[in-house]
Design a protein around this motif. Structure first.
Motif, PDB file in Angstrom:
ATOM      1  N   MET A 199       8.587  18.094   5.431  1.00  0.00           N
ATOM      2  CA  MET A 199       9.490  17.774   4.329  1.00  0.00           C
ATOM      3  C   MET A 199       8.772  18.049   3.011  1.00  0.00           C
ATOM      4  N   GLN A 200       9.578  18.040   1.956  1.00  0.00           N
ATOM      5  CA  GLN A 200       9.050  18.266   0.624  1.00  0.00           C
ATOM      6  C   GLN A 200       9.511  17.121  -0.269  1.00  0.00           C
ATOM      7  N   ILE A 201       8.626  16.649  -1.122  1.00  0.00           N
ATOM      8  CA  ILE A 201       9.035  15.622  -2.082  1.00  0.00           C
ATOM      9  C   ILE A 201       9.805  16.316  -3.201  1.00  0.00           C
ATOM     10  N   VAL A 202      11.055  15.905  -3.407  1.00  0.00           N
ATOM     11  CA  VAL A 202      11.871  16.561  -4.434  1.00  0.00           C
ATOM     12  C   VAL A 202      12.174  15.636  -5.612  1.00  0.00           C
ATOM     13  N   LYS A 203      11.898  14.336  -5.433  1.00  0.00           N
ATOM     14  CA  LYS A 203      12.044  13.421  -6.567  1.00  0.00           C
ATOM     15  C   LYS A 203      10.961  12.364  -6.468  1.00  0.00           C
ATOM     16  N   GLU A 204      10.257  12.183  -7.565  1.00  0.00           N
ATOM     17  CA  GLU A 204       9.121  11.252  -7.569  1.00  0.00           C
ATOM     18  C   GLU A 204       9.588   9.810  -7.631  1.00  0.00           C
ATOM     19  N   GLY A 205       8.661   8.908  -7.425  1.00  0.00           N
ATOM     20  CA  GLY A 205       8.944   7.490  -7.264  1.00  0.00           C
ATOM     21  C   GLY A 205       9.903   6.880  -8.278  1.00  0.00           C
ATOM     22  N   TYR A 206      10.875   6.153  -7.764  1.00  0.00           N
ATOM     23  CA  TYR A 206      11.824   5.409  -8.604  1.00  0.00           C
ATOM     24  C   TYR A 206      12.210   4.144  -7.853  1.00  0.00           C
ATOM     25  N   PRO A 207      12.717   3.135  -8.573  1.00  0.00           N
ATOM     26  CA  PRO A 207      12.991   1.840  -7.931  1.00  0.00           C
ATOM     27  C   PRO A 207      13.979   1.971  -6.771  1.00  0.00           C
ATOM     28  N   ASP A 208      13.689   1.262  -5.694  1.00  0.00           N
ATOM     29  CA  ASP A 208      14.518   1.279  -4.491  1.00  0.00           C
ATOM     30  C   ASP A 208      15.680   0.301  -4.663  1.00  0.00           C
ATOM     31  N   PRO A 209      16.899   0.809  -4.840  1.00  0.00           N
ATOM     32  CA  PRO A 209      18.034  -0.076  -5.130  1.00  0.00           C
ATOM     33  C   PRO A 209      18.407  -0.994  -3.963  1.00  0.00           C
TER      34      PRO A 209
ATOM     35  N   GLN B 110       0.829  -1.207   0.000  1.00  0.00           N
ATOM     36  CA  GLN B 110       0.000   0.000   0.000  1.00  0.00           C
ATOM     37  C   GLN B 110       0.864   1.258   0.000  1.00  0.00           C
ATOM     38  N   ALA B 111       1.878   1.239   0.854  1.00  0.00           N
ATOM     39  CA  ALA B 111       2.784   2.385   0.923  1.00  0.00           C
ATOM     40  C   ALA B 111       3.566   2.506  -0.387  1.00  0.00           C
ATOM     41  N   ARG B 112       3.940   1.358  -0.932  1.00  0.00           N
ATOM     42  CA  ARG B 112       4.652   1.337  -2.214  1.00  0.00           C
ATOM     43  C   ARG B 112       3.839   2.034  -3.306  1.00  0.00           C
ATOM     44  N   ASN B 113       2.563   1.727  -3.339  1.00  0.00           N
ATOM     45  CA  ASN B 113       1.703   2.319  -4.360  1.00  0.00           C
ATOM     46  C   ASN B 113       1.671   3.847  -4.252  1.00  0.00           C
ATOM     47  N   MET B 114       1.668   4.326  -3.025  1.00  0.00           N
ATOM     48  CA  MET B 114       1.668   5.785  -2.846  1.00  0.00           C
ATOM     49  C   MET B 114       2.993   6.382  -3.298  1.00  0.00           C
ATOM     50  N   LEU B 115       4.083   5.728  -2.935  1.00  0.00           N
ATOM     51  CA  LEU B 115       5.405   6.217  -3.351  1.00  0.00           C
ATOM     52  C   LEU B 115       5.525   6.222  -4.867  1.00  0.00           C
ATOM     53  N   ARG B 116       5.030   5.167  -5.483  1.00  0.00           N
ATOM     54  CA  ARG B 116       5.223   4.977  -6.918  1.00  0.00           C
ATOM     55  C   ARG B 116       4.242   5.792  -7.756  1.00  0.00           C
ATOM     56  N   ASP B 117       2.976   5.862  -7.279  1.00  0.00           N
ATOM     57  CA  ASP B 117       1.923   6.375  -8.150  1.00  0.00           C
ATOM     58  C   ASP B 117       1.334   7.718  -7.735  1.00  0.00           C
ATOM     59  N   GLU B 118       1.445   8.057  -6.482  1.00  0.00           N
ATOM     60  CA  GLU B 118       0.672   9.199  -6.013  1.00  0.00           C
ATOM     61  C   GLU B 118       1.484  10.413  -5.591  1.00  0.00           C
ATOM     62  N   MET B 119       2.674  10.182  -5.067  1.00  0.00           N
ATOM     63  CA  MET B 119       3.447  11.329  -4.581  1.00  0.00           C
ATOM     64  C   MET B 119       4.021  12.114  -5.747  1.00  0.00           C
ATOM     65  N   ARG B 120       3.903  13.412  -5.646  1.00  0.00           N
ATOM     66  CA  ARG B 120       4.388  14.286  -6.704  1.00  0.00           C
ATOM     67  C   ARG B 120       5.408  15.251  -6.157  1.00  0.00           C
ATOM     68  N   ARG B 121       6.323  15.621  -7.024  1.00  0.00           N
ATOM     69  CA  ARG B 121       7.301  16.635  -6.685  1.00  0.00           C
ATOM     70  C   ARG B 121       6.563  17.877  -6.188  1.00  0.00           C
ATOM     71  N   GLY B 122       6.999  18.399  -5.046  1.00  0.00           N
ATOM     72  CA  GLY B 122       6.339  19.583  -4.497  1.00  0.00           C
ATOM     73  C   GLY B 122       5.318  19.262  -3.418  1.00  0.00           C
ATOM     74  N   ASP B 123       4.896  18.009  -3.349  1.00  0.00           N
ATOM     75  CA  ASP B 123       4.032  17.610  -2.238  1.00  0.00           C
ATOM     76  C   ASP B 123       4.783  17.794  -0.923  1.00  0.00           C
ATOM     77  N   GLN B 124       4.021  18.010   0.143  1.00  0.00           N
ATOM     78  CA  GLN B 124       4.652  18.165   1.443  1.00  0.00           C
ATOM     79  C   GLN B 124       4.278  17.004   2.357  1.00  0.00           C
TER      80      GLN B 124
END
Length: 154
Positions: free
Chosen positions: A66-76, A35-49
């Motif tokens: 905090m501020q989201i400065v980079k949108e979802g990308y694979p977790d290495p 569920q959290a993954r889906n939010m990270l990947r699909d919903e959070m946008r740059r500029g969201d707080q």
DNA sequence: GCCAACGTTGGC
DNA sequence: GCCAACGTTGGC
């Protein structure tokens, strides 16, 4: 702009760690819940707080914005065998886990404690995911009205 | 350290 | 698809 609440255990990662990071920015890795993954990947946008929330500690509560400065990308870290968060089921060609980058916007003047938030659970903060019984999600959305009200408590 | 809640896994 | 077992979360 959307608003979020992101949990961390201060013994693992604190607002001091974030403040000390280069550019006061860090990758929010290690989330291993779909569920959290889906939010990270699909919903959070740059500029969201997002509120930075301390859990599993003496005084659970919100300590910073905090501020989201980079949108979802694979977790290495999911691909790193030696890493604590390694997941053999995450294929680099089809990554299972995602992360975002967050930047410290500011610390709150004081910790807004879980105890204090609970006092408003029936009224102003009705429906806030953090306050739902049994909530364990490490990332939850915060409605604009809830965000505003919480900041008014500061 | 305890324990309730809940997500995930895997046998059937 | 069900559900028991198990692991994790997180407040107290």
């Amino acid at each position: 702009m959307r608003h979020w609440l992101m949990k961390t255990e201060p013994s693992t990662f604190s607002v001091d760690d974030l403040a000390a990071a280069r550019g006061q920015t860090t990758g929010w890795d290690g989330v291993r819940n779909f569920q959290a993954r889906n939010m990270l990947r699909d919903e959070m946008r740059r500029g969201d707080q997002a509120f930075l929330y301390y859990s599993s500690c003496a005084v659970p509560g919100i300590v910073a914005i905090m501020q989201i400065v980079k949108e979802g990308y694979p977790d290495p870290t999911a691909f790193d065998r030696k890493h604590h968060h390694y997941d053999a089921a995450s294929d680099p060609l089809e990554p299972r886990w995602f992360m975002v980058d967050v930047q410290l916007k500011r610390r709150l003047a004081r910790t807004i404690t879980l105890e204090e938030l609970r006092k408003h659970a029936a009224q102003k903060l009705a429906g806030l995911a953090l306050l739902r019984p049994g909530n364990r999600l490490s990332i939850t959305p915060v409605a604009p009205a809830h965000w505003k009200f919480i900041l008014s408590l500061e």
